[in-house]
Each structure stands twice: as structure tokens, then as C-alpha cells.
Design a protein around this motif. Structure first.
Motif, PDB file in Angstrom:
ATOM      1  N   LEU A   1      -5.185  16.734 -30.914  1.00 25.08           N
ATOM      2  CA  LEU A   1      -6.106  16.488 -29.729  1.00 25.08           C
ATOM      3  C   LEU A   1      -7.190  15.548 -30.274  1.00 25.08           C
ATOM      4  CD1 LEU A   1      -6.327  17.111 -26.855  1.00 25.08           C
ATOM      5  CD2 LEU A   1      -7.791  19.026 -27.460  1.00 25.08           C
ATOM      6  N   GLN A   2      -7.737  15.760 -31.227  1.00 30.14           N
ATOM      7  CA  GLN A   2      -8.809  15.125 -31.891  1.00 30.14           C
ATOM      8  C   GLN A   2      -8.332  13.769 -32.139  1.00 30.14           C
ATOM      9  OE1 GLN A   2     -10.506  16.865 -35.434  1.00 30.14           O
ATOM     10  NE2 GLN A   2     -11.838  14.854 -35.870  1.00 30.14           N
TER      11      GLN A   2
ATOM     12  N   ASN B   1      -9.318   9.762 -30.200  1.00 29.80           N
ATOM     13  CA  ASN B   1      -9.563   8.741 -30.839  1.00 29.80           C
ATOM     14  C   ASN B   1      -8.943   7.579 -30.253  1.00 29.80           C
ATOM     15  OD1 ASN B   1     -11.288  10.068 -32.432  1.00 29.80           O
ATOM     16  ND2 ASN B   1     -10.078  10.134 -34.019  1.00 29.80           N
ATOM     17  N   LEU B   2      -7.783   7.636 -29.494  1.00 28.41           N
ATOM     18  CA  LEU B   2      -6.936   6.568 -29.087  1.00 28.41           C
ATOM     19  C   LEU B   2      -7.057   6.326 -27.455  1.00 28.41           C
ATOM     20  CD1 LEU B   2      -3.551   7.770 -30.381  1.00 28.41           C
ATOM     21  CD2 LEU B   2      -5.104   6.198 -31.835  1.00 28.41           C
TER      22      LEU B   2
ATOM     23  N   GLU C   1      -7.252   2.939 -25.586  1.00 29.24           N
ATOM     24  CA  GLU C   1      -5.774   2.343 -25.202  1.00 29.24           C
ATOM     25  C   GLU C   1      -5.597   2.429 -23.863  1.00 29.24           C
ATOM     26  OE1 GLU C   1      -2.416   3.686 -27.191  1.00 29.24           O
ATOM     27  OE2 GLU C   1      -3.529   3.564 -29.370  1.00 29.24           O
ATOM     28  N   LEU C   2      -6.522   3.115 -23.055  1.00 30.05           N
ATOM     29  CA  LEU C   2      -6.361   3.469 -21.541  1.00 30.05           C
ATOM     30  C   LEU C   2      -7.049   2.497 -20.923  1.00 30.05           C
ATOM     31  CD1 LEU C   2      -6.381   7.302 -21.278  1.00 30.05           C
ATOM     32  CD2 LEU C   2      -4.384   5.779 -21.411  1.00 30.05           C
ATOM     33  N   SER C   3      -6.732   2.097 -19.882  1.00 33.57           N
ATOM     34  CA  SER C   3      -7.512   1.148 -18.845  1.00 33.57           C
ATOM     35  C   SER C   3      -8.646   2.186 -18.168  1.00 33.57           C
ATOM     36  CB  SER C   3      -6.856   0.529 -17.871  1.00 33.57           C
ATOM     37  OG  SER C   3      -6.325   1.295 -16.873  1.00 33.57           O
TER      38      SER C   3
ATOM     39  N   ILE D   1      -2.353  10.792 -24.515  1.00 36.78           N
ATOM     40  CA  ILE D   1      -3.707  10.409 -24.616  1.00 36.78           C
ATOM     41  C   ILE D   1      -4.351  10.395 -23.293  1.00 36.78           C
ATOM     42  CG2 ILE D   1      -5.161   8.270 -24.925  1.00 36.78           C
ATOM     43  CD1 ILE D   1      -2.627   7.051 -26.728  1.00 36.78           C
ATOM     44  N   LYS D   2      -4.150  10.339 -22.210  1.00 33.64           N
ATOM     45  CA  LYS D   2      -4.504  10.726 -20.979  1.00 33.64           C
ATOM     46  C   LYS D   2      -4.840  12.302 -20.771  1.00 33.64           C
ATOM     47  CE  LYS D   2      -2.309   7.513 -17.925  1.00 33.64           C
ATOM     48  NZ  LYS D   2      -1.404   7.282 -16.511  1.00 33.64           N
ATOM     49  N   MET D   3      -3.978  13.035 -21.446  1.00 36.66           N
ATOM     50  CA  MET D   3      -4.379  14.441 -21.444  1.00 36.66           C
ATOM     51  C   MET D   3      -5.446  15.070 -22.313  1.00 36.66           C
ATOM     52  SD  MET D   3      -2.504  15.777 -19.166  1.00 36.66           S
ATOM     53  CE  MET D   3      -2.881  14.422 -18.339  1.00 36.66           C
TER      54      MET D   3
END
Length: 872
Positions: free
Chosen positions: A308-309, A313-314, A317-319, A260-262
Motif C-alpha cells: 500500500l505504501q 508513491n505512484l 501516475e493518475l490524472s 494505485i487508485k485504491m
């Protein structure tokens, strides 16, 4: 997306055969929706094809010319570092001049394939124009493969109508059922005939769906026969659900977060991923399967677009701190790899405006419009707390407004900020505040000086003096290239002929330079001497002009003021013509050439072309001037504030080439605020040239009217050098005026000669005639000294180019030359294009004219005697 080298990729002979046939054409389009395997199919083919490969993966960020060029050069660097360095120096080809230079840089003799992936993401007109020009340039050894989800957004109808464009469609890319079975076999997926048939019916040959179905079957194992497959439409609608269930749910929570970070970055650089991840995560990443693959050639991990798309969309979930960490590392990576604009973009996403503004501060003072607009947008989005914490940010923001010639807005902003900051008790003791105030006063003073030819307000030194006062507290000095002063069309920014006006400006400028050269690290040092050189030159005080030019050069070299030095050298070059000193001209030309090595002289190639263009026109060799100066539709590559000198050279090129309407059109293309007509000397120079153009066109009445206008402007200050430099043409025109029975009659005094309203008297025109006649004689001697040496010029062409040139001279068509030389028509077109470039020709007729004038094409007897008779 970059070159994908995917695991478990099966051979697809029919697709390879399609591509092998397609790349015989100069252009190939591959158009299909997401997940149909465009990139993988093309990649598999081009890696085996015997040609050099340049793969340009396109992104949304490439809708900015500067950002696009950073990515383009990065792709070329993998093929040839020297070529990439030359492209970096040239910059994004936003003008014809730069595009011609771009075409001359790469080694295009070898076979190349250029792949442009995800072309549907591009909508910027300048980028699309470059791509269209580059893709449609007639180089037969280059094939361009264009990958897009939608119709290609550039005009390719000409190639399509001539049968030079191949199309590969979504239907062509669909997997057959046999290919799907082969894919399953490679992945050791065992299914019954019935299950395979159901899977194919549901996926309809869609590559991504087949690969995802493979993941489902692997997880199901022996229960694969029990799977209740979605129908085709449902399969597509539930694709993201399947990605979650069949792919992301199978990896560790750490890898899931890492993926997700990437998805936050535009390009998943392997080095960057290794910084963000750890060895365990990287090992697990390499085992994910066919949706993520490492491209060892580009050093990039390729994520399938649909994956990737979904990952994007996720990102909730990251701060915020996790996102910021990713953006900061991406910014540092871009900066370390020379992508400043990309780095600035990531710093904005990270919210680190402090680093962002500090990076903007290292950029040149006057930027190209598109880049300035992009950066201004970023500064306008910056929160107020950044300006409170780092007041110097106001300097960059207002400088960008000035760059875009939004003067009223800039002045209002600057004065408001100055009033706010000067209310503080620590304005003269706090270094941060003092630096901001010094920069703001410098911006205000420089802006006022740029606009004084319109306002006639020469009070700008008082702002620069205030900047010096605050500099004494801050002690902050900008470095190169920010401290390099940009010289505009004319140094003396005066627009009216009133006596004493020039002196007022010069006094103001001298004071201004004494301040700004201190507070901006030598900026503009020598500019006041350059202005006095300009004034003396146009007044005909050549001894004074020479003295001030040498002083300006000495000072400029002390403080790296490259543009001041360049303009002073230009005056010395022109002075050498007035004296008929060919030896001195050669020395000055060498000095100008030496400036090309000064990397912080950002406009060096433009000004070199302009000055040498003037020189070539004066010696009667207009064909040698840079091609961009010959164009009728060329946009200036300079900021509009600096625009002007090239207009004179372009007009003189057309005039010397006997194209008088084009010369007049060039003279009328000025920017009224900053072009030649904004300055008194520019008005005189353009009107004098317009007068001889109209005389050559046969319009005596208009010609004499314009000549009188020019004389009226020139007489109060004695600015007659611009007339003299027109040499034999001004001699002819002034002789015609002297012989004309009504030229000296004043219409306002009943047609009597010498009326009170007529300042153009016979003595003045006789003076012009005498000076122009003397100049013409010295000019003729210099022309003779610089006559081209036929053989060496001829030898600049390769044997292939020489033979093709002879064929053109003999009247052969491109097809006939191709037949006689046993080459393809595209090869012949490519050779002709190179001939045009080397000769500086616009078309076939122009090339033959230049070849005849310079002796490249003589009689058969002469050619035999010179040992260069050529047979095709």
C-alpha cells in the motif's frame, strides 16, 4: 487495516500457543515492524478462538474523535447491529458521562476479543484516552490485543506490574527456516536445500520478504538456482524495487492503475472497489496472490502495508480527474453508510466544496469543539471561487467561528461579507445571495444575543429582522436538527441587578423570536415565553411561571423546539415542589422520559440527567443521579456556550452528600463568559448555595458575607426563589443570621444597625426564613412519597451481584470473595464494577453506604424475613 484473511497462510503452532497463553491476560501487545505478519498471525488465531471478535482497524483519519467513532461503530456493527445503533446514539465517549454510558451498552457477559490494529497511527489525546479507559476497564471476559509498529502510546504500566499484560515481539513473529520451507511447499515452490538456506539468510525470517522471495522464485522457475540474492540490508533497501519487478510488472496495466487508485482511500471497501472496477479487473485482483486478500467478514480488501505504501508513491501516475472520481465515490459510500465526517473529508480531497458545505449545513448549530475546529479548518482551506459560486458557504464558516466562541473574528468576517454582498444590485432579487445574507444576519443576531449578558447591548433583533427581509426573497428553511434552538444555562441573559434591565432584555428577546422563528424554520419558538416563565419563577410569581411554562411547551411542541420544552418542564417540576404536589411531579418526570425518544433532540440525555439529578437531590436520594454528575473531573459534554446547569446539580450533589469542599470547588468551576456566574440569576443561585456550604463548613463570617452578597443581588428584582429551594438548610442559615448580634449592622456606619449602606434588613431575612421553612415542609412530604422500595431496588442486582455486595458488606476483599465463590479475581472485579454502576456509587464505601441507606443490606434477621438472606 482490517481483519486479514490471507491466502497461502501456513499454520504456526508456536505463535498460536503464544497467543493462546497471552489472551488469558486482559491485555496483549504485539509490537513489530511492517511486514512481520502481526495482523495475519493474530487473525489466524482469533478466527479459531471461541470468542466474539471485534477488529478495529485504525487509520490516520482516526485522530479525530468523530471519525474514529464512525470506524469503531462500523466494526461493532458486524458483531451486533443493536449495540452499534446504541453506540452511534451515544456518540464518541469524550467525557466520563459518555464513557460510563458506553460501558453499560455492550453485552459483556460473553467472551470477547477486541483487536486494535495499527495503534501506532493514533496520537490524538481524546482518542488515546478513550482507548486507555476502554482497554483497562476491568472486564475479565474481554481481552484486548494491541498491534503496533512502535511502543504502545498509552499507559499500561499498572497491568504490566501486576502481571496482567502479555507481550509478543518482533523476534517471536520471525519465521523459522522450517516455516519458510513449509510456506514454499504450500505454494508449490521447489528449491534446493542450498537455495532455501540462502533465501532464509537474506530474509532473516521477515515474513514480507519471504513472501516476496516466493514470488521471485515462482517467476524464475527452473532458473531459481541462478538468482543472485541481495544481502539482508540490501534486500530491505530494495524492497520497493522488488515489489515493482516481481508483483506489479506481472499484472495488467488496467489492474495496476486500479490498485494505485485504491491506495487513495483509507479503507478498501469491497463494494466501493466493485463500483470503481469492472468484473475482469475484480477477477484478476482475486488472483494477485498473497499481498491482497478479501476479508469477507468485513467486506474489505486488505493490502499489505508495504504494498500500500508503494502504491501511494505512484499516485502521480493518475490524472486529477481519476483521483477525483475515486474520492467522490468514497464520499458517497461513506455518506450512504452514515459516516458524515469521513464523507466531508473525501469531498474536500475531491475538491467538491459545494457538496461539502451542503453537508455541513445539515449538522447541528452548535457542535462540540473538536469537530467544529476540524470543520472550520476545511472551510478556511476552501478556495474563494467556492464562496463566489455558493455564498451560503459563508453561513457555515461564520457559524463555526461562533460555535468556537471566536466572536470578534466572526463579527468582523460577517460584517465584511454583508457589506460585499449588499453592494450587489441583485441582493434583494437573487435567491442565492438573499439566502447568504439571511443566514449571515441570523448568525450575527444570534451571536449578539449570546453575548449580550457581557455587552448589555440588546439591539440584536435588528439583525434578525434583516434576516427576515432576505428570507422573504430566498424562502430557504433549514431542517432538523439545525433549526433546534440550544438553550443556555439561563434564558434571561442579564448579568446585573439594575431595575428594568430584565424588561429590556425580554422586549428584545420577544422581537428576536418573532423574526428568527420565521427565518429559521421555527427556531426558538416559545423561547420568549420560557424567559418570562424563568423571570416569574425566580421572582416567586408561581402562577405566572406556570402559565408561561405551559405556553412555552405548547409553542415548542409545534415547532420541535425540544430544549425549550425541556427547560419549561424543569420549571414545572420545581413549581410542583413548591406546592408539594407529588402527583404532578410524577407526570412531569414521565414527560421528561418521553423526550428521550426524540432523536433530533441531540442533548436529550444530558438534560434528562441534569433535571432528574436535581430531582434526586431534592428528595434526598443523591446516590441515584447519573454517575457523570458525581465526578470531580468531568468535562462538560455540551458546547461551552451551553455549559452551566450541570454545575449547580453537581454542587448540590456534593452538598447533600456532606462533601462541602467539593461542593464549593464545583461552584467555582464556572466559565466566566457563559457559565452560571455570567447571569444574574446564576450568580444569585450559586452564592445562595455557597452560603449554606460555608455555614455547614463552620465558617460563619464568610458564610454571612456571601449571604449578604446574594441578597444584594436578589433584592432589586425580588429574586428569592433560589434561597427558598435550599429548604431546611436556608431555614437554618437564616435563623442563625437572625440570631447573630452583628449580622444586620452596617460596617460603613460605625457598626449601627440599619445603616444607609446595608440593604439586608431583618425583614428580608425573616421573609427568607419563612419561605424556606414552608418549602422544607412540603419537600419532606414529597421525599416520603418517593421513598425507594427496598425490594425492587434490590432485585435490580443479579444473584451474582447480590452475593458480591453482601461479601463487600461483610468486609471481604476481592480475593476472598473470589476464593469463596470459586471465581477469578478479574470476574469479581467486573461484578463490583457493575454494582458501582447500578447503585451510582463511586467506590466500595459509597456502595455500602447506598446499600445501607436504601435497605439493600439489613440485619440478618431482616434479610431472612424479607426472603433475601444471602450466603456466599
Amino acid at each position: 487495516m482490517n481483519i486479514p484473511l490471507q491466502q497461502f497462510y501456513i499454520e504456526r503452532p508456536q505463535i498460536d500457543a503464544l497467543l493462546e497463553q497471552a489472551v488469558k491476560n486482559p491485555i496483549v501487545t504485539v509490537i513489530a515492524g511492517a511486514g512481520y505478519g502481526k495482523s495475519h498471525a493474530v487473525s489466524s488465531f482469533v478466527h479459531r478462538f471461541p470468542a466474539k471478535l471485534v477488529w478495529i482497524g485504525l487509520h490516520d483519519r482516526d485522530n479525530n474523535g468523530g471519525r474514529f467513532w464512525e470506524d469503531y461503530v462500523a466494526a461493532v456493527r458486524l458483531m451486533n447491529k443493536e449495540t452499534a445503533a446504541a453506540l452511534t446514539e451515544t456518540g464518541f465517549p469524550s467525557t466520563k458521562r459518555k464513557f460510563v454510558r458506553y460501558l453499560s451498552i455492550p453485552d459483556r457477559e460473553e467472551r470477547f476479543i477486541f483487536v486494535y490494529d495499527d495503534l501506532h497511527l493514533i496520537h490524538n489525546r481524546e482518542v488515546l484516552r478513550f482507548l486507555e479507559q476502554s482497554i483497562t476497564s476491568p472486564y475479565p471476559n474481554i481481552s484486548s490485543v494491541l498491534l503496533s509498529r512502535t511502543e504502545i502510546p498509552i499507559n499500561l504500566m499498572g497491568f504490566l506490574s501486576r502481571g496482567l499484560l502479555a507481550k509478543i515481539t518482533q523476534e517471536d513473529l520471525k519465521f523459522s527456516e522450517q516455516e519458510m520451507r513449509e510456506y514454499f511447499r504450500i505454494r508449490s515452490i521447489r528449491v534446493s536445500e542450498e537455495t532455501a538456506g540462502r533465501v532464509y539468510a537474506r530474509t532473516e525470517g521477515w515474513a514480507f520478504a519471504i513472501r516476496l522471495a516466493g514470488e521471485v522464485l515462482i517467476r524464475a522457475g527452473e532458473d531459481s538456482e541462478k538468482i543472485n540474492w541481495y544481502g539482508p540490508l540490501a534486500f530491505r533497501k530494495n524492497i520497493f524495487k522488488l515489489i515493482e519487478e516481481e508483483l506489479l510488472s506481472t499484472v495488467s496495466p488496467e489492474l495496476r492503475k486500479f490498485l494505485i487508485k485504491m491506495s487513495l482511500v483509507d479503507v478498501q471497501q469491497a463494494d466501493m472497489l466493485r463500483e470503481l472496477g469492472n468484473p475482469d479487473i475484480m477477477q484478476e485482483l482475486d488472483r494477485v496472490g498473497s499481498f491482497i486478500s478479501l476479508d469477507t467478514y468485513m467486506g474489505v480488501y486488505n493490502f499489505h502495508p508495504l504494498l500500500l505504501q508503494y502504491l501511494q508513491n505512484l499516485t502521480e501516475e493518475l490524472s486529477e480527474e481519476e483521483k477525483r472520481e475515486v474520492y467522490m465515490k468514497a464520499a458517497r459510500w461513506c455518506f450512504d453508510n452514515g459516516s458524515k465526517l469521513s464523507a466531508i473529508g473525501y469531498y474536500e480531497r475531491a475538491g467538491d466544496y459545494l457538496k461539502l458545505f451542503k453537508m455541513i449545513a445539515t449538522l447541528p448549530m452548535l457542535l462540540k469543539g473538536e469537530t467544529a475546529k476540524t470543520l472550520l479548518g476545511i472551510t478556511l482551506r476552501a478556495p474563494q471561487r467556492i464562496y463566489d459560486e455558493y455564498p451560503a458557504a459563508y453561513i457555515m464558516k461564520t457559524r463555526l467561528l461562533i460555535t468556537l466562541a471566536r466572536f470578534e473574528e466572526a463579527e468582523k468576517e460577517i460584517l465584511g461579507i454583508i457589506a460585499l454582498l449588499e453592494k450587489r444590485d441583485d441582493a434583494m432579487t437573487n435567491q442565492k445571495i438573499a439566502r447568504a445574507l439571511a443566514g449571515l444576519y441570523n448568525n450575527l443576531g444570534l451571536m449578539k444575543s449570546l453575548n449580550c449578558q457581557i455587552t448589555r447591548d440588546y439591539g440584536f433583533p435588528r439583525y434578525l429582522r434583516k434576516a427576515c427581509d432576505y428570507f422573504a426573497v430566498s424562502h430557504f428553511l433549514p431542517g432538523l436538527p439545525t433549526s433546534v434552538y440550544n438553550v443556555s444555562s439561563y434564558v434571561c441573559r442579564v448579568s446585573i441587578p439594575d431595575r428594568g434591565e430584565m424588561e429590556k432584555y425580554l422586549d428584545a428577546l420577544a422581537a428576536a423570536v418573532s423574526y428568527v422563528s420565521v427565518s429559521l424554520g421555527g427556531c426558538a419558538y416559545g423561547l420568549d415565553d420560557l424567559a418570562r416563565a424563568e423571570l416569574a419563577f425566580y421572582r416567586g410569581d408561581f402562577a405566572g411561571a406556570e402559565e408561561f411554562s405551559h405556553t412555552a411547551i405548547k409553542k415548542a411542541r409545534e415547532q420541535n423546539q425540544y430544549e425549550v420544552e425541556n427547560r419549561a418542564l424543569f420549571f414545572l417540576l420545581r413549581l410542583a415542589f413548591h406546592r408539594g404536589d407529588a402527583g404532578q411531579i410524577k407526570i412531569i418526570l414521565k414527560e421528561l422520559e418521553n423526550q428521550l425518544a426524540q432523536t433530533y433532540f441531540l442533548n436529550r440525555k444530558i438534560y434528562y440527567d441534569i433535571v432528574t439529578g436535581w430531582f434526586y437531590v431534592q428528595i434526598g436520594q443523591p446516590e441515584k443521579i447519573a454517575p457523570w454528575l458525581k465526578s470531580d473531573f468531568e468535562e462538560s459534554d455540551l458546547n461551552s456556550i451551553l455549559y452551566g446547569q450541570e454545575v449547580i446539580v453537581k454542587a448540590r450533589y456534593h452538598f447533600t452528600s456532606l462533601e462541602y469542599p467539593k461542593a464549593l470547588a464545583s461552584l467555582q468551576s464556572h466559565d466566566e463568559q457563559f457559565g452560571c456566574n455570567a447571569f444574574l440569576m446564576g450568580k444569585i443561585e450559586t452564592k445562595a448555595l455557597e452560603a449554606v456550604c460555608r455555614y455547614k463548613s463552620g465558617n460563619r463570617e464568610e458564610c454571612f458575607a456571601v449571604l449578604k452578597e446574594a441578597c444584594v443581588l436578589a433584592k432589586p428584582n425580588g429574586f428569592f426563589t433560589a434561597f427558598t429551594e435550599l429548604g431546611r438548610d436556608m431555614r437554618t442559615l437564616s435563623s442563625a443570621a437572625l440570631d447573630d448580634p452583628v449580622f444586620f449592622k452596617d460596617p460603613g456606619s460605625g457598626g449601627k444597625a440599619g445603616g444607609a449602606g446595608n440593604v439586608v434588613d431583618r425583614e428580608l431575612i425573616e421573609r427568607l426564613n419563612t419561605a424556606a421553612s414552608a418549602y422544607a415542609k412540603r419537600q419532606a412530604l414529597i421525599e416520603k412519597e418517593f421513598e425507594p422500595r427496598t425490594k425492587s431496588r434490590f432485585e435490580e442486582l443479579s444473584p451474582r451481584e447480590r452475593k458480591t455486595l453482601v461479601g463487600l458488606y461483610q468486609g471481604l476483599t476481592g480475593e476472598e470473595i473470589a476464593l469463596e465463590t470459586d471465581r477469578s479475581i478479574n470476574t469479581v472485579k467486573s461484578v463490583i464494577k457493575r454494582i458501582y454502576y447500578k447503585l451510582g456509587a463511586l467506590n466500595k464505601a459509597d456502595a455500602i453506604r447506598i446499600a445501607l441507606e436504601t435497605g439493600l443490606l439489613g440485619t440478618e434477621k431482616q434479610d431472612r424475613e424479607n426472603g433475601r438472606y444471602l450466603r456466599i
